[in-house]
Enzyme design. Structure first.
Site, mmCIF file in Angstrom:
data_model
loop_
_atom_site.group_PDB
_atom_site.id
_atom_site.type_symbol
_atom_site.label_atom_id
_atom_site.label_comp_id
_atom_site.label_asym_id
_atom_site.label_seq_id
_atom_site.Cartn_x
_atom_site.Cartn_y
_atom_site.Cartn_z
ATOM 1 N N CYS A 44 62.226 58.658 -20.596
ATOM 2 C CA CYS A 44 62.817 59.519 -21.617
ATOM 3 C C CYS A 44 63.306 58.708 -22.814
ATOM 4 C CB CYS A 44 63.984 60.293 -21.000
ATOM 5 S SG CYS A 44 64.962 61.209 -22.205
ATOM 6 N N TRP A 77 65.676 66.287 -12.563
ATOM 7 C CA TRP A 77 65.290 64.898 -12.363
ATOM 8 C C TRP A 77 65.732 64.475 -10.960
ATOM 9 C CZ3 TRP A 77 62.646 62.028 -15.992
ATOM 10 C CH2 TRP A 77 62.587 62.546 -17.296
ATOM 11 N N THR A 111 69.355 67.406 -18.065
ATOM 12 C CA THR A 111 68.786 66.376 -18.930
ATOM 13 C C THR A 111 69.374 65.002 -18.665
ATOM 14 O OG1 THR A 111 70.418 66.808 -20.682
ATOM 15 C CG2 THR A 111 68.352 68.073 -20.750
ATOM 16 N N VAL A 112 68.583 64.000 -19.012
ATOM 17 C CA VAL A 112 69.039 62.617 -19.088
ATOM 18 C C VAL A 112 69.004 62.211 -20.561
ATOM 19 C CG1 VAL A 112 68.341 61.887 -16.784
ATOM 20 C CG2 VAL A 112 66.669 61.819 -18.627
ATOM 21 N N TYR A 175 57.805 65.998 -30.855
ATOM 22 C CA TYR A 175 57.838 67.131 -29.918
ATOM 23 C C TYR A 175 57.453 68.423 -30.630
ATOM 24 C CZ TYR A 175 60.089 64.268 -26.342
ATOM 25 O OH TYR A 175 60.360 63.311 -25.401
#
Length: 334
Positions: A44, A77, A111-112, A175
């Site tokens: 990421c 994750w 999220t990370v 993105y």
């Protein structure tokens, strides 16, 4: 799970957990060594920023780190790189466990990067935009000797301005191209992205770094997108006007940073490709991961020293990467 925007234009949800870990603990979470764990995934780009800044500032002893694998499912994750698929400190198999411990009905994506309080197992923040700034400004008591000033007072307004443009047009711009759900949305995103890259190319033609004569937060934020450009964004996200390696100033700049301790030694090209090509199955239904591109060119001479500049300012480079935190050698040209 679908990533392509059904309405045409991709619109990123930017509503993150804004709780901050500060020196004065004003949000209820004071800076304390050993109290928190930074959870990342090398794949990421947003998480990669935190890995770089933590290493540059020497926060390894104060803030432990846990690595998720490069792929995930709709739920979360996972810690599939660890023995038994469980994080050795948090004792959980999924990052979502930390989110749900604090917010049982957490409605958004898991999220990370995320910072988790070890004693409670609860997520504190996932606001990637603020995490690295707080590493620089709130965790100063635990910086290593010789840590660089990545967010110097005299340049903060310019860093913020440049970083914001990089975020909207480049970090998120790739993105916007890749997740576009219509030809019109894609072409609009493509034009925006390359207009911004042209602006950065011109800026870097005459100066070594984005702001001032040292590495700053702005450089960290741009680097993680550039590192993924040729392996992923050029093909997978259709950002194919030119490869990074065909863009003189940007390519020299990217190699300069890659060869600087704390940058290239955090990049895992294999995990990066696995994440994008496997997880985005609506873009790449076969989930076949490409073998290329060749990586040795990241180590070629860049000549950027001729522009002057001092990478770490009055500071020094970080030491070798800690045992247990190193990228698998065969995953990088280093």
């Amino acid at each position: 799970m679908s990533y392509v925007a059904s309405g045409g234009e991709f619109d990123r949800d930017t509503d993150y957990i804004e709780t901050r870990i500060t020196a004065d603990g004003r949000d209820g979470y004071p800076v304390e060594p050993g109290r928190y764990r930074l959870i990342v995934a090398r794949a990421c780009p947003w998480a990669n920023r935190t890995i770089i800044v933590r290493r540059l500032l020497g926060l390894e002893d104060a803030l432990s780190i846990g690595f998720c694998g490069p792929t995930h499912d709709e739920r979360s994750w996972t810690f599939d790189l660890d023995p038994g698929g469980v994080d050795p400190v948090l004792k959980t198999p999924r990052l979502q466990d930390a989110y749900f411990k604090r917010f049982p009905d957490y409605p958004k994506g898991i999220t990370v990067p995320a910072v988790v309080e070890v004693s409670t197992g609860q997520v504190v923040t996932n606001d990637f935009r603020q995490i690295t700034l707080d590493f620089s400004t709130e965790w100063t008591a635990y910086h290593r000797d010789g840590a660089p000033d990545l967010y110097p007072d005299k340049h903060r307004d310019e860093i913020d301005e440049v970083a914001q443009r990089i975020y909207t047009e480049v970090n998120n711009g790739v993105y916007r191209c890749g997740f576009a759900g219509s030809q019109r949305a894609y072409e609009k995103a493509y034009d925006r992205l390359f207009a911004a890259l042209d602006w950065i190319e011109d800026r870097l033609a005459g100066q070594r770094y984005l702001v001032g004569d040292t590495i700053t937060e702005a450089d960290v934020r741009l680097f993680t997108t550039l590192a993924r450009f040729d392996p992923v964004y050029h093909g997978h996200f259709k950002c194919n006007r030119a490869k990074l390696s065909e863009t003189p100033a940007l390519w020299g700049y990217a190699r300069d940073l890659f060869q600087t301790p704390g940058f290239g030694d955090t990049v895992d090209f294999v995990q990066i490709k696995q994440h994008y090509y496997i997880v985005h199955s609506d873009i790449n239904p076969t989930q076949v991961v490409p073998k290329g591109p060749a990586l040795a060119n990241w180590l070629t001479s860049h000549g950027r020293e001729a522009l002057g500049g001092r990478p770490f300012g009055d500071g020094t480079p970080p030491g070798p990467t800690r045992e247990g935190e190193r990228v698998v050698p065969e995953h990088t040209p280093l």
